[in-house]
Scaffold this active site. Structure first.
Site, PDB file in Angstrom:
ATOM      1  N   GLY A 236       0.789  -1.233   0.000  1.00 51.93           N
ATOM      2  CA  GLY A 236       0.000   0.000   0.000  1.00 51.93           C
ATOM      3  C   GLY A 236       0.816   1.275   0.000  1.00 51.93           C
ATOM      4  O   GLY A 236       1.972   1.293   0.443  1.00 51.93           O
TER       5      GLY A 236
ATOM      6  N   ASN B 228      -1.545   7.393   1.263  1.00 54.03           N
ATOM      7  CA  ASN B 228      -2.530   8.483   1.192  1.00 54.03           C
ATOM      8  C   ASN B 228      -3.957   8.047   1.526  1.00 54.03           C
ATOM      9  O   ASN B 228      -4.722   8.824   2.083  1.00 54.03           O
ATOM     10  CB  ASN B 228      -2.465   9.181  -0.175  1.00 54.03           C
ATOM     11  CG  ASN B 228      -2.701   8.232  -1.319  1.00 54.03           C
ATOM     12  OD1 ASN B 228      -2.577   7.016  -1.161  1.00 54.03           O
ATOM     13  ND2 ASN B 228      -3.052   8.767  -2.462  1.00 54.03           N
TER      14      ASN B 228
ATOM     15  N   GLU C 213      -0.486   0.352  -9.572  1.00 59.22           N
ATOM     16  CA  GLU C 213      -1.268   1.597  -9.480  1.00 59.22           C
ATOM     17  C   GLU C 213      -0.300   2.699  -9.094  1.00 59.22           C
ATOM     18  O   GLU C 213       0.070   2.819  -7.921  1.00 59.22           O
ATOM     19  CB  GLU C 213      -2.365   1.452  -8.416  1.00 59.22           C
ATOM     20  CG  GLU C 213      -3.493   0.533  -8.802  1.00 59.22           C
ATOM     21  CD  GLU C 213      -4.381   1.110  -9.894  1.00 59.22           C
ATOM     22  OE1 GLU C 213      -4.202   2.292 -10.275  1.00 59.22           O
ATOM     23  OE2 GLU C 213      -5.248   0.375 -10.387  1.00 59.22           O
TER      24      GLU C 213
ATOM     25  N   CYS D 118      -3.219  10.388  -6.258  1.00 59.04           N
ATOM     26  CA  CYS D 118      -2.507  10.005  -7.480  1.00 59.04           C
ATOM     27  C   CYS D 118      -3.134  10.563  -8.743  1.00 59.04           C
ATOM     28  O   CYS D 118      -2.446  10.918  -9.680  1.00 59.04           O
ATOM     29  CB  CYS D 118      -2.484   8.484  -7.566  1.00 59.04           C
ATOM     30  SG  CYS D 118      -4.127   7.774  -7.373  1.00 59.04           S
TER      31      CYS D 118
ATOM     32  N   GLU E 262      -7.927  -1.722 -10.938  1.00 55.08           N
ATOM     33  CA  GLU E 262      -8.613  -2.048  -9.695  1.00 55.08           C
ATOM     34  C   GLU E 262     -10.083  -1.688  -9.881  1.00 55.08           C
ATOM     35  O   GLU E 262     -10.439  -0.858 -10.720  1.00 55.08           O
ATOM     36  CB  GLU E 262      -7.999  -1.269  -8.522  1.00 55.08           C
ATOM     37  CG  GLU E 262      -6.581  -1.767  -8.233  1.00 55.08           C
ATOM     38  CD  GLU E 262      -5.997  -1.297  -6.909  1.00 55.08           C
ATOM     39  OE1 GLU E 262      -6.040  -0.089  -6.634  1.00 55.08           O
ATOM     40  OE2 GLU E 262      -5.485  -2.159  -6.168  1.00 55.08           O
TER      41      GLU E 262
END
Ligand code: NAD
Length: 483
Positions: free
Chosen positions: A145, A148, A245, A279, A457
């Site tokens: 992970g 944020n 990601e 992001c 995702e």
């Protein structure tokens, strides 16, 4: 002081790695000690996950869905407590955490709980003979992970992985260790069997244990582009599946016919929510020259009204940046923007917050840039810093919007229906919004083009990334012998 343990086999595990400190970004104070993960601890997590996979993959999908559904209910019931944890750990405003962080995680668990039972393979008629496909889990998946949206990221990875019958070893970012541990305990309470969701703690070194371990079938990481490249390279040695990601420098294009109030709203949402640490933020704002002045007047006026302050104060709009290092990085970019000739139209300074003297606060910052070649226009800053640029032609702005190695997101504000769809067809970005920005419900796939990532995702698309297809050919007649 509470020590955050690892969580293996549905139990706290003290860990034998080097423990580390966890800070509150709003005060700079140490809030927890965190157990470190040694290679031996990691082997325990792997062993537990192997056992967990045997049990979990053999359960009926309906049963898996029921447990995920229960976990989603527990998350919702503990919304406020978990939101406060995210505020303390990540420095984000409580008004956001209460609305978004926990509920988006719960939504994700609920969504995949709902579709678990309808996942299936296909039957393919071959005229007598036939084939069918089985949609099977990959095995042990590693989730890594970013800091944020710590709880949301853990849920976005765990929910589809577990719904498909995989098990997961999750490592939160080292600066936000707490909510993944809380999620693991909630899974236990919801009835998840031992070893199905284990949590290890630590930094890149522990991340590398995950990317190197031959028993891990897949790595899903949220992080920076350079980290994504390292994860992919390390995963290549054992040909693991990867979902990456990664970062972005996304464009928002505002045409002359746009509803300017809405555009200002979208641009603020796409730059200052979570202190700009998102992001998909639209940090390159291209405004049509004919509406630039009006747009900037409205934008600057509304930005100046934002309250930067104690994240736990419900009136605060902009909280604390995650760490001293990150604060310094963002401040350096602000100085660099000025040095390279951008006009500082709003903000740009550190903010002293009463009661949060050790915290890392920065004013929401707006630059007007004379050209696209400045570093603040090209590089991801990941803070509350937006750059406004001007354009006149649609073709020109499309080319400039795409002139970046990133491709995570993009936004278009216009009332012209055809132009909106023409633009998004040309934009090189995995997530495009028309007349809004940064809205990511779990039903829709999310992920990047170009160097912003691989895989998706959320939505049904994530299922493809957590399963593999087995094809079974069934002969209904005697074989033809070619020899
Ligand atoms: P980071 O890349 O520094 O770290 C991300 C995670 O990777 C951390 O858990 C870290 O410990 C781990 N890690 C670091 N090096 C590793 C290695 N070599 N092998 C395995 N694991 C390793 O990112 P960050 O600072 O935590 O987060 C900010 C970045 O994340 C920004 O670039 C942001 O754009 C990106 N991000 C992307 C998305 C998305 O969905 N695309 C969402 C949120 C954040």
């Amino acid at each position: 002081m509470e020590k955050i343990p690892l969580y293996i086999d549905n139990q706290d595990n003290k860990g034998s790695g080097k423990s580390f400190k966890n800070y509150n970004p709003a005060t700079g104070e140490v809030i927890h000690e965190v157990s470190g993960t040694s290679p031996d601890d990691f082997e325990k997590a792997i062993h537990s996950a192997k056992q967990g996979f045997k049990v979990w993959s053999a359960k009926s999908p309906t049963e898996r869905g029921r447990i995920l559904q229960k976990a989603s209910q527990l998350l919702r019931a503990r919304n406020d407590e978990l939101a406060q944890i995210e505020v303390m750990d990540a420095g984000k405003p409580i008004r956001e955490a209460l609305e978004v962080d926990v509920t988006s995680g719960a939504d994700c668990l609920e969504y995949y709980a709902g579709i678990a039972a309808s996942l299936h393979g296909d039957h393919i008629d071959l005229g007598g003979d036939f084939a069918y496909t089985r949609r099977e889990p990959l095995g042990i998946c590693a989730g890594i992970g970013a800091w944020n949206y710590p709880l949301q990221i853990a849920c976005w990875k765990a929910a589809p992985a577990l719904a498909c019958g995989n098990v997961m070893i999750f490592k939160p970012a080292e600066v936000t260790p707490l909510s993944a541990y809380k999620l693991a305990k909630i899974f236990t309470e919801a009835g998840l069997p031992d070893g199905v969701f284990n949590v290890v703690q630590g930094d890149a070194e522990v991340g590398q244990m995950m990317t190197k371990h031959p028993a891990i079938a897949k790595v899903s990481i949220t992080g920076e582009v350079d980290t994504g490249k390292k994860v992919m390279a390390a995963s290549a040695a054992t040909l693991k599946h990867v979902t990456l990601e990664l970062g972005g420098k996304s464009p928002i294009v505002i045409f002359e016919d746009a509803d300017l109030d809405e555009a200002v709203h979208g641009v603020m949402l796409g730059n200052f929510y979570t202190q700009g640490e998102i992001c998909s933020n639209g940090t390159r704002v291209f405004v049509h020259a004919s509406v630039k002045e009006d747009f900037l007047d409205k934008l600057i006026q509304r930005t100046r009204a934002l309250k930067v302050g104690d994240p736990s104060d419900p009136d605060t709009h902009v909280g604390a940046l995650i760490s001293k290092d990150h604060f310094e990085k963002v401040m350096q970019y602000i100085a660099l923007g000025q040095e390279q000739g951008a006009e500082l139209a709003c903000g740009g300074k550190q903010v002293e917050v009463k009661g949060c003297e050790g915290g890392y606060f920065i004013e929401p910052t707006i630059f007007i840039a004379p050209e696209d070649n400045l570093r603040i226009v090209k590089e991801e800053i990941f803070g509350p810093v937006m750059t406004v640029l001007t354009f006149t032609e649609e073709e020109e702005v499309l080319q400039r919007a795409n002139n970046t190695p990133f491709g995570l997101a993009a936004g278009v504000f216009t009332r012209d229906l055809r132009r909106a769809h023409r633009m998004v067809a040309g934009l090189e970005a995995g997530m495009c919004w028309i007349n809004t920005f940064n809205i990511n419900p779990v039903e829709i796939p999310f992920g990047g083009y170009k160097q912003s990532g691989i895989g998706r995702e959320n939505g049904l698309a994530a299922i493809e990334h957590y399963t593999q297809l087995k094809t079974v050919y069934v002969a209904m007649d005697k074989m033809v012998n070619p020899f």
